[in-house]
Design an enzyme around this catalytic site. Structure first.
Site, PDB file in Angstrom:
ATOM      1  N   SER A 179     -35.127  -1.642  13.003  1.00 36.56           N
ATOM      2  CA  SER A 179     -34.267  -0.476  13.235  1.00 36.56           C
ATOM      3  C   SER A 179     -34.787   0.743  12.462  1.00 36.56           C
ATOM      4  O   SER A 179     -35.914   1.175  12.688  1.00 36.56           O
ATOM      5  CB  SER A 179     -32.821  -0.821  12.854  1.00 36.56           C
TER       6      SER A 179
ATOM      7  N   ASP B 148     -29.556  -2.455  23.912  1.00 34.84           N
ATOM      8  CA  ASP B 148     -29.783  -1.727  22.662  1.00 34.84           C
ATOM      9  C   ASP B 148     -30.094  -0.278  23.004  1.00 34.84           C
ATOM     10  O   ASP B 148     -30.973  -0.003  23.833  1.00 34.84           O
ATOM     11  CB  ASP B 148     -30.940  -2.370  21.903  1.00 34.84           C
TER      12      ASP B 148
ATOM     13  N   HIS C 219     -28.941  -5.201  19.593  1.00 34.61           N
ATOM     14  CA  HIS C 219     -29.465  -4.637  18.358  1.00 34.61           C
ATOM     15  C   HIS C 219     -29.015  -5.475  17.155  1.00 34.61           C
ATOM     16  O   HIS C 219     -27.832  -5.780  17.007  1.00 34.61           O
ATOM     17  CB  HIS C 219     -28.989  -3.198  18.189  1.00 34.61           C
TER      18      HIS C 219
END
Length: 395
Positions: free
Chosen positions: A184, A338, A368
């Site tokens: 991320s 995501d 995610h």
């Protein structure tokens, strides 16, 4: 029906209403994801209350931290790399050869996350055990107390410190077998720092692999197909991602509002959109009939006040093709559900066009954070095992 039974029924109904979130049909263990998402939302609300009472932002994260605890297989130490806090995980068993290493950067939207969180601590231990590797899990200062480029510079300073010959020898690391990885926001920092290493004449040792796990790679276009399709999908909503991006650069809400409207990039920077034009960079199956519309331009003074969102260190997708050509073997993991999916997909296209060797893994039923929750979800552990097997074979 008695009053107690009625109250219990109403409470259960309200709880079910709070927990239930519509999910795609192919999500494995949907109720576990719903409950996890409900817990995260409760934690965020509690953090907000604590912040009003004078506690640091995202103070709830302290409850997820674990001390540096060694076990039968792994020695764990908290230390500093060039004044940046890191947690080092080393195999206890002696080795006659130099070991591979993973320099790992945690996610959390540049506002939360910590190498001491139990999830990242567990991830690092699994890497040590399955790869026989030294793992450096780095921290960095967080927004909103600190803004870009502080996070980037913290990670880069720690990475440069680690890549010195003396330090690698101290930890028994083979300088030809080093991976920089992150998830991320950590994937964003991994991509940015790996790009910068190419231009740093003081760093003689280069990394063998960069591994980007559902990375955030651009802050120009907030209307990609993945943002449209997954705007309300756990674990990362579109609003939250825009919030994280804006807080990375400033606490001024004017940037957040402009980004939500996709009207934050000045006309002077129009040439940058070719680097994030999903109509040419996304494979057809991910476009799904979405119509491309060029983002509307924002006022020039917005970019002058907060130039970070146009900086290649914050948006690695903005790097020129010539800059990408020298990058190492790249592993990119994307998830179907995501908002950041298309960032990763566009980087895959651009890297391959630049001649970089890329291994792309797309998780069709993934969301995610799936690797971070590998302890709880079958799909997460399955994908983590595949990921570690790939690292073992290629690092």
């Amino acid at each position: 029906m008695g009053k107690k039974s009625l109250c219990l029924l109403i409470s259960c109904a309200l709880l079910s209403y709070f927990v239930y979130t519509p999910l795609p049909d192919n999500i494995e263990q949907p109720w576990k994801l719903m409950i996890t998402w409900a817990v995260i939302r409760c934690g965020a609300s509690l953090s907000g209350i604590l912040e009003i009472l004078g506690f640091p932002p995202y103070a709830v994260g302290y409850f997820f931290q674990v001390p540096p605890t060694s076990d039968a297989n792994v020695t764990v130490t908290d230390t500093l790399f060039n004044k940046v806090p890191v947690r080092v995980f080393e195999p206890k068993q002696k080795s006659s050869t130099m070991r591979r290493a993973v320099f790992y950067i945690h996610g959390g939207g540049w506002t939360a996350g910590d190498a001491r969180w139990i999830t990242y601590d567990d991830l690092a231990r699994q890497m040590v055990n399955k790869l026989d590797a030294v793992v450096i899990s780095t921290n960095y200062r967080l927004s909103p107390q600190y803004h870009f480029p502080t996070q980037f510079e913290d990670v880069y300073d720690a990475l440069r410190w680690f890549l010195r010959k003396k330090v690698l020898e101290e930890y028994g690391v083979d300088p030809a077998r080093i991976c920089v990885a992150g998830d991320s926001a950590g994937g964003n920092l991994a991509a940015g720092t790996t790009q910068k290493l190419l231009d740093d004449p003081e760093v003689k040792i280069k990394v063998k692999i960069q591994s980007l796990i559902y990375p955030a790679l651009q802050a120009l276009d907030m209307d990609l197909p993945s943002y449209r399709e997954n705007a309300h999908m756990p674990i990362l909503l579109k609003y939250d991602m825009v919030l994280f991006w804006s807080l990375y650069f400033t606490s001024d809400k004017v940037l957040r509002e402009a980004m939500l409207a996709n009207q934050h990039t000045p006309v002077e920077s129009n040439h940058l959109f070719k680097f994030v034009n999903w109509s040419t960079l996304l494979p057809e199956r991910f476009q799904k009939g979405h119509l491309y519309t060029s983002p509307m331009h924002g006022p020039a003074d917005l970019a002058k006040k907060f130039p970070g969102f146009l900086d290649v260190r914050a948006s690695p997708l903005l790097a020129d093709d010539s800059k990408l050509q020298g990058l190492p073997l790249t592993h990119i993991l994307t998830c179907q559900y995501d908002v950041l999916r298309d960032d990763g997909l566009m980087y895959v296209s651009r890297l391959r066009a630049a001649g970089v060797q890329v291994v792309h893994e797309h998780v069709e039923d993934g969301f995610h954070g799936i690797l971070l929750f590998s302890m709880s979800f079958k799909a997460g552990q399955r994908e983590l095992n595949k990921y570690l097997k790939w690292l073992e074979e290629n690092l």
